[in-house]
Scaffold this motif. Structure first.
Motif, short mmCIF file in Angstrom:
data_model
loop_
_atom_site.label_atom_id
_atom_site.label_comp_id
_atom_site.label_asym_id
_atom_site.label_seq_id
_atom_site.Cartn_x
_atom_site.Cartn_y
_atom_site.Cartn_z
N LEU A 1 0.66 -1.18 0.09
CA LEU A 1 -0.04 0.06 0.17
C LEU A 1 0.76 1.25 -0.01
O LEU A 1 1.63 1.45 0.98
CB LEU A 1 -0.91 0.09 1.34
CG LEU A 1 -2.14 0.88 1.43
CD1 LEU A 1 -3.16 0.66 0.44
CD2 LEU A 1 -2.90 0.71 2.59
N LYS A 2 0.66 2.16 -1.01
CA LYS A 2 1.24 3.28 -1.02
C LYS A 2 0.46 4.61 -1.09
O LYS A 2 -0.44 4.62 -2.13
CB LYS A 2 2.33 3.28 -2.17
CG LYS A 2 3.24 2.18 -2.23
CD LYS A 2 4.28 2.74 -1.15
CE LYS A 2 5.49 1.79 -1.57
NZ LYS A 2 6.31 1.85 -0.25
N ALA A 3 0.18 5.14 -0.06
CA ALA A 3 -0.87 6.24 -0.16
C ALA A 3 -0.77 7.10 -1.30
O ALA A 3 -1.87 7.51 -1.81
CB ALA A 3 -0.51 7.13 1.17
N ASP A 4 0.11 7.65 -1.67
CA ASP A 4 0.32 8.57 -2.92
C ASP A 4 -0.16 7.73 -4.15
O ASP A 4 -0.56 8.61 -5.02
CB ASP A 4 1.66 9.22 -3.10
CG ASP A 4 2.82 8.34 -3.37
OD1 ASP A 4 2.61 7.01 -2.96
OD2 ASP A 4 3.82 8.43 -4.08
N ASP B 1 -5.91 5.68 -5.43
CA ASP B 1 -6.99 6.40 -6.28
C ASP B 1 -8.20 6.92 -5.06
O ASP B 1 -8.84 6.01 -4.45
CB ASP B 1 -7.54 5.66 -7.41
CG ASP B 1 -7.88 6.74 -8.57
OD1 ASP B 1 -7.53 7.94 -8.37
OD2 ASP B 1 -8.21 6.28 -9.53
N MET B 2 -8.55 8.21 -4.88
CA MET B 2 -9.35 8.70 -4.04
C MET B 2 -10.43 9.52 -4.64
O MET B 2 -9.79 10.43 -5.63
CB MET B 2 -8.86 9.07 -3.03
CG MET B 2 -9.04 9.27 -1.52
SD MET B 2 -9.75 7.75 -0.82
CE MET B 2 -8.43 7.21 0.22
N PRO B 3 -11.54 9.42 -4.56
CA PRO B 3 -12.60 10.18 -5.18
C PRO B 3 -12.58 11.67 -4.72
O PRO B 3 -12.06 11.92 -3.47
CB PRO B 3 -14.01 9.83 -4.88
CG PRO B 3 -13.82 9.05 -3.34
CD PRO B 3 -12.30 8.46 -3.61
N ALA C 1 -6.48 10.13 6.23
CA ALA C 1 -6.58 11.53 6.18
C ALA C 1 -7.25 12.03 5.07
O ALA C 1 -8.39 12.61 4.99
CB ALA C 1 -5.19 12.22 6.32
N ARG C 2 -6.93 11.04 3.82
CA ARG C 2 -7.50 11.71 2.69
C ARG C 2 -9.00 11.15 2.54
O ARG C 2 -9.75 11.90 1.87
CB ARG C 2 -6.61 11.16 1.36
CG ARG C 2 -5.23 11.82 1.27
CD ARG C 2 -4.28 11.02 0.14
NE ARG C 2 -5.05 11.04 -1.23
CZ ARG C 2 -4.83 9.92 -1.85
NH1 ARG C 2 -3.94 9.17 -1.51
NH2 ARG C 2 -5.43 9.92 -3.25
N GLY C 3 -9.01 10.04 3.29
CA GLY C 3 -10.76 9.43 3.15
C GLY C 3 -11.38 10.19 3.92
O GLY C 3 -12.59 10.69 3.72
N LEU D 1 -14.48 8.42 4.61
CA LEU D 1 -14.40 8.05 5.97
C LEU D 1 -15.03 9.12 7.06
O LEU D 1 -15.09 10.11 6.59
CB LEU D 1 -13.00 7.75 6.32
CG LEU D 1 -12.20 6.67 5.50
CD1 LEU D 1 -10.78 6.55 6.05
CD2 LEU D 1 -12.92 5.30 5.51
N ARG D 2 -15.50 8.33 8.01
CA ARG D 2 -16.01 9.45 9.14
C ARG D 2 -15.13 8.88 10.58
O ARG D 2 -15.15 7.67 10.75
CB ARG D 2 -17.50 9.51 9.40
CG ARG D 2 -18.27 10.07 8.17
CD ARG D 2 -19.66 10.21 8.36
NE ARG D 2 -20.29 10.94 7.10
CZ ARG D 2 -21.34 10.35 6.46
NH1 ARG D 2 -22.18 9.70 7.29
NH2 ARG D 2 -21.75 10.94 5.49
#
Length: 127
Positions: A15-18, A21-23, A75-77, A83-84
């Protein structure tokens, strides 16, 4: 059929955060608004979902959640609404990644143990 195979691509990749893919914006639909209110209340209550208690958390899962990549993805989620934060959770699961055709990573949630601990959902009426 071989043309549609993933051709030996690994089942999961580090897993690499950068690369995940995040909406830009997530959680724009509230599915419980589409359910009968009694059923929505039932599935919102952990004692109904997990009648024998929530699944145990493994130490490996807990350790993975301290990595910088996991923290960045969390954090990005939170920023996009995927995320909540909750004061109390009934269960949690680890995440892993698969490579997308674009080279980005798809974040996947491993809910296997949670599914085993949860009650079976009702069968759809028209199947």
């Amino acid at each position: 059929m071989q043309a549609y195979s993933e051709g030996g691509q690994p089942a999961c990749v580090p897993l690499k955060a950068d690369l995940v893919d995040m909406p830009a914006r997530a959680s724009t639909c509230q599915p419980c608004d589409l359910l009968p209110s009694a059923f929505a209340a039932c599935i919102a209550d952990p004692s109904h979902v997990f009648p024998h208690g929530p699944p145990e958390q493994s130490s490996a899962t807990t350790a993975a959640r301290t990595s910088d990549d996991y923290l960045d993805i969390t954090a990005r989620g939170l920023q996009c609404g995927k995320l909540r934060l909750r004061r109390v959770v009934a269960a949690s699961a680890d995440i892993f990644a698969r490579v997308k055709a674009s080279g980005k990573q798809r974040e996947l949630w491993n809910g296997h143990d949670i599914s085993l601990a949860a009650q079976r959902p009702p069968k759809p009426r028209r199947l």
